[in-house]
Design a protein around this motif. Structure first.
Motif, PDB file in Angstrom:
ATOM      1  N   UNK A 126      84.070  34.107  73.741  1.00  0.00           N
ATOM      2  CA  UNK A 126      83.431  33.468  72.517  1.00  0.00           C
ATOM      3  C   UNK A 126      81.953  33.459  72.684  1.00  0.00           C
ATOM      4  N   UNK A 127      81.173  33.960  71.705  1.00  0.00           N
ATOM      5  CA  UNK A 127      79.851  33.941  71.674  1.00  0.00           C
ATOM      6  C   UNK A 127      79.156  32.476  71.147  1.00  0.00           C
ATOM      7  N   UNK A 128      78.123  32.299  71.709  1.00  0.00           N
ATOM      8  CA  UNK A 128      77.462  30.895  71.162  1.00  0.00           C
ATOM      9  C   UNK A 128      75.874  31.420  70.679  1.00  0.00           C
ATOM     10  N   UNK A 129      75.755  30.824  69.721  1.00  0.00           N
ATOM     11  CA  UNK A 129      74.300  31.100  68.814  1.00  0.00           C
ATOM     12  C   UNK A 129      73.799  30.090  67.983  1.00  0.00           C
ATOM     13  N   UNK A 130      72.615  30.503  67.498  1.00  0.00           N
ATOM     14  CA  UNK A 130      72.063  29.654  66.558  1.00  0.00           C
ATOM     15  C   UNK A 130      71.803  30.281  65.180  1.00  0.00           C
ATOM     16  N   UNK A 131      72.315  29.649  64.219  1.00  0.00           N
ATOM     17  CA  UNK A 131      71.983  30.095  62.750  1.00  0.00           C
ATOM     18  C   UNK A 131      70.947  29.382  62.053  1.00  0.00           C
ATOM     19  N   UNK A 132      69.862  29.754  61.739  1.00  0.00           N
ATOM     20  CA  UNK A 132      68.833  29.178  60.995  1.00  0.00           C
ATOM     21  C   UNK A 132      69.036  29.655  59.748  1.00  0.00           C
ATOM     22  N   UNK A 133      68.942  28.585  58.718  1.00  0.00           N
ATOM     23  CA  UNK A 133      69.079  28.598  57.267  1.00  0.00           C
ATOM     24  C   UNK A 133      67.622  28.378  56.602  1.00  0.00           C
ATOM     25  N   UNK A 134      66.922  29.295  56.095  1.00  0.00           N
ATOM     26  CA  UNK A 134      65.907  29.001  55.250  1.00  0.00           C
ATOM     27  C   UNK A 134      66.241  28.712  53.936  1.00  0.00           C
ATOM     28  N   UNK A 135      65.869  27.377  53.586  1.00  0.00           N
ATOM     29  CA  UNK A 135      65.974  26.825  52.352  1.00  0.00           C
ATOM     30  C   UNK A 135      64.635  27.112  51.345  1.00  0.00           C
ATOM     31  N   UNK A 136      64.587  28.000  50.324  1.00  0.00           N
ATOM     32  CA  UNK A 136      63.302  28.403  49.636  1.00  0.00           C
ATOM     33  C   UNK A 136      63.146  27.455  48.440  1.00  0.00           C
ATOM     34  N   UNK A 137      64.047  27.785  47.815  1.00  0.00           N
ATOM     35  CA  UNK A 137      63.707  27.236  46.147  1.00  0.00           C
ATOM     36  C   UNK A 137      65.164  27.302  45.284  1.00  0.00           C
TER      37      UNK A 137
END
Length: 156
Positions: A1-12
């Motif tokens: 299983x891979x572990x990581x980070x998801x970054x969400x860029x909320x613009x408009x």
């Protein structure tokens, strides 16, 4: 299983259904991913076309339990004297992004427009969001057998 980070860029968002009967609405977004939840700031007085320009980070396990890798963005309208109103939501399926990121160490969905729908599934605007997945690099494992690194004995 891979572990990581998801970054969400909320613009408009654009063209949202106005949930406030008096004046301009004050929208914010609740972002959910597999039991994790984060909330944007309130775009006070920005009405149907709010701008946030905020980033949020979620911990990701891939493939993890279940195959439902979806990011839910619930747009809400902040009310002072009553319960906040549901404006609409957008769902972004990120399973392919995560699979690509696990294979190559990272992946990115450029900022795109996603449809916002009400509870009855009718269209009520759009939201601009970008998503990036970065796989966590495991710390390098250095084998230290019998303390040989600390000894003064050196073999040429």
């Amino acid at each position: 299983m891979a572990i990581g980070f998801m970054e969400v860029q909320l613009v408009k968002a654009k063209g949202l259904h106005n949930a406030d009967f008096f004046g301009k609405m004050d929208p914010y977004v609740v972002i959910q991913y597999k039991g994790q939840e984060q909330r944007s700031s309130v775009a006070i007085g920005q009405g149907r076309n709010p701008v946030w320009n905020e980033n949020f980070t979620f911990r990701v396990e891939y493939p993890g339990s279940g195959n439902r890798h979806k990011l839910i963005l619930k747009i809400m309208e902040k009310d002072t004297y009553s319960k906040d109103d549901f404006v609409g939501q957008a769902i972004i399926y990120v399973g392919d992004l995560l699979a690509e990121g696990v294979e190559s160490g990272g992946a990115k969905l450029q900022t795109l427009k996603y449809r916002v729908v009400r509870e009855n599934k009718s269209y009520c605007g759009e939201i601009d969001v970008g998503v990036t997945f970065t796989q966590k690099v495991e710390d390098e494992f250095v084998e230290d057998i019998g303390g040989w690194k600390e000894s003064n004995y050196y073999l040429p």
